[in-house]
Design a protein around this motif. Structure first.
Motif, PDB file in Angstrom:
ATOM      1  N   GLN A   5      85.838  50.599  39.536  1.00  0.00           N
ATOM      2  CA  GLN A   5      85.086  51.477  40.419  1.00  0.00           C
ATOM      3  C   GLN A   5      84.735  50.753  41.708  1.00  0.00           C
ATOM      4  OE1 GLN A   5      81.986  53.860  38.301  1.00  0.00           O
ATOM      5  NE2 GLN A   5      82.523  52.629  36.503  1.00  0.00           N
ATOM      6  N   GLY A   6      84.256  51.533  42.683  1.00  0.00           N
ATOM      7  CA  GLY A   6      83.843  50.951  43.950  1.00  0.00           C
ATOM      8  C   GLY A   6      84.911  51.071  45.016  1.00  0.00           C
ATOM      9  N   GLU A   7      84.600  50.524  46.187  1.00  0.00           N
ATOM     10  CA  GLU A   7      85.528  50.607  47.316  1.00  0.00           C
ATOM     11  C   GLU A   7      86.776  49.763  47.096  1.00  0.00           C
ATOM     12  OE1 GLU A   7      83.353  49.475  50.731  1.00  0.00           O
ATOM     13  OE2 GLU A   7      82.006  51.223  50.717  1.00  0.00           O
ATOM     14  N   SER A  25      90.604  45.405  42.496  1.00  0.00           N
ATOM     15  CA  SER A  25      90.133  44.966  41.192  1.00  0.00           C
ATOM     16  C   SER A  25      91.211  45.163  40.122  1.00  0.00           C
ATOM     17  CB  SER A  25      88.873  45.748  40.815  1.00  0.00           C
ATOM     18  OG  SER A  25      88.424  45.389  39.530  1.00  0.00           O
TER      19      SER A  25
END
Length: 509
Positions: free
Chosen positions: A313-315, A320
């Motif tokens: 998750q995240g920008e 990742s």
């Protein structure tokens, strides 16, 4: 010659500083946030213990280099300029024994003491346990040293006749090297009755090191035998069981909800066990339940980590996921390289130690040829193989700790390792490091010949009364190889399967 030893001393000092800095780095990055800015004494013990273990492993290559310093001495007394390796060995291993049996237990008792008590009471309680242990250990060591603290060397009485000094040396040839009627050395014609036992008392420091080595050898043969196989195979099968693709948001929500429910159940079980502990109803069933909760907690943490990997998750979600894929590829590469090293170790033990006479020096010749290419190349390879054994011991302890009830789990996790787990693993490393050195001194006896380590761990230890038969019949090496083979079979049969948590807390499929 003196310049060579000055350089060796400088290298030793620099290496010790680097080892200390690296261990501080490990402590800072592995420690749990709850231990930040506190528990300074256990942290000091951890750094000191790791440094002693690493330096003790590096001392064997240093011992070999120290021997080479006077190998080509051209004047009498040149070897007096070398490092006093025997004294250094005894000093390091006496310190090792003190840390394992006294300092680390004190630090663990102090750290795990009731936080509601004052510092003075926690110190008093920890000292009480340690002093009791010291008295018992001192009595046992004193009695054993007084009764059986001797070494029995098997010697052969040789004799030869005399003759007049020859006018020419043609009298002696490659096939006739001795004087006398048969012109054969009595070593060739002596019967078995000429063998006698020469008994002498060993020094107390050497006896302490020998007993610590025996205890470490038992742990080393079990944990090391399992770890030498599970270390590389665990990395390879982690790649095989890796997440193949990112899951959908609905799948993530479903799995996260289930994990949340299981976490609440786990907390409820832990609270119930804590109430039982306060009521003083601790027994075998309680300890078994604590062990089960610890296992479930570790498995739940692994499930959470796996879920985060499958749904980044995240920008920087794509970055990742890319790092996750690269991480599993790195595990595959390291696993294959580790498997090569493990196979080389097991093959060397069979070829050089278990078969009599040895079929080949094997890795001994490899190190010698690497030294011929560049002076420190063989030494570096030698140190790497010794360090690999230590890492295998830790891997074996982790694997057995997750599967056997009577072994306490002390996992090492980046940024989440409590000091009691740190201290336990440091104690295990220190205890097994003595056995690793003894094992390497024996396994690489051809490469490490005429060293102080071989004198201590070869001649004295393997002739010590009461325990020499364990080394005479290669008991530890056989157990090591058998467990390595069984672990390999286990991983080949079950390692490719995805792990399913046992007990009530199971991740939905």
């Amino acid at each position: 010659m003196g310049d060579f030893n000055l350089a060796l001393v400088i290298v030793a000092i620099v290496v010790c500083i680097i080892v200390f800095i690296f261990n501080v780095y490990l402590l800072v990055n592995y420690q749990h946030p709850d231990d930040a800015n506190q528990a300074y004494f256990p942290k000091f013990v951890v750094v000191l213990g790791l440094s002693v273990a690493a330096i003790s492993i590096l001392m064997l290559p240093a011992d070999v280099a120290n021997r080479q310093a006077c190998q080509h001495s051209i004047y009498n007394g040149a070897c007096n300029l070398t490092l006093p390796m025997k004294d250094l060995w005894l000093a390091v291993y006496i310190l090792d024994a003190i840390l394992v049996f006294f300092v680390i237990p004190f630090a663990m008792f102090y750290y795990e003491g009731d936080q509601d008590k004052s510092i003075g009471k926690r110190i008093k309680s920890a000292l009480l346990w340690v002093v009791t242990t010291a008295i018992v250990c001192g009595l046992v060591l004193g009695i054993l040293y007084g009764l059986v603290g001797k070494v029995d060397f098997t010697v052969r009485h040789l004799s030869s006749s005399t003759t007049s000094f020859p006018s020419t040396w043609d009298y002696f040839t490659s096939s006739q090297q001795c004087i006398g009627g048969a012109r054969q050395c009595s070593a060739y014609i002596a019967n078995s009755s000429s063998e006698k036992t020469w008994t002498m008392r060993t020094t107390f420091p050497e006896y302490v090191v020998a007993l610590a080595t025996i205890i470490g050898s038992v742990l080393f043969s079990i944990f090391g035998g399992v770890g030498i196989a599970c270390l590389p195979l665990g990395l390879i099968f982690a790649f095989i069981r890796r997440p193949k693709a990112v899951i959908t948001r609905s799948q993530y929500i479903k799995e996260a909800t289930d994990l949340g429910k299981k976490a609440k159940e786990l907390k409820k079980a832990a609270d119930a066990l804590r109430q039982e502990e306060k009521s003083g109803t601790k027994g075998r069933k309680w300890r078994k339940n604590v062990k089960a909760v610890e296992k479930e907690l570790l498995q739940l943490e692994d499930d959470v980590k796996a879920l985060e990997e499958m749904y980044p998750q995240g920008e920087k979600a794509e970055t990742s996921w890319a790092l996750t894929v690269l991480g599993y590829l790195a595990k595959l590469v390291l696993g294959v390289l580790g498997l090569i090293v493990s196979v080389a170790w097991v093959a060397h033990i069979i070829i050089y130690l278990l078969i009599d006479p040895p079929l080949s020096p094997f890795l001994n010749e490899v190190f010698i040829k690497l030294d011929d290419l560049w002076g420190l190349l063989g030494t570096a390879a030698f140190a790497f193989f010794c360090f690999y054994l230590l890492i295998a011991v830790i891997a074996g302890a982790m694997m057995l700790g997750l599967r056997l009830v009577f072994i306490t789990i002390h996992p090492m996790k980046w940024g989440a390792t409590l000091m009691n787990s740190f201290l336990f693993n440091v104690g295990l490393i220190l205890l097994c490091s003595i056995s690793v050195i003894q094992f390497c001194a024996t396994a690489f006896g051809y490469y490490a010949q005429a060293t102080a380590a071989q004198e201590i761990f070869g001649h004295t230890l393997e002739s010590l009364r009461g325990i020499r038969y364990l080394y005479k019949y290669n008991v530890f090496q056989i157990v090591f190889v058998v467990l390595a083979g069984l672990t390999f079979v286990y991983y080949a049969a079950f390692g490719w399967r995805r792990r399913k948590p046992s007990g009530r807390f199971q991740l939905s499929t």
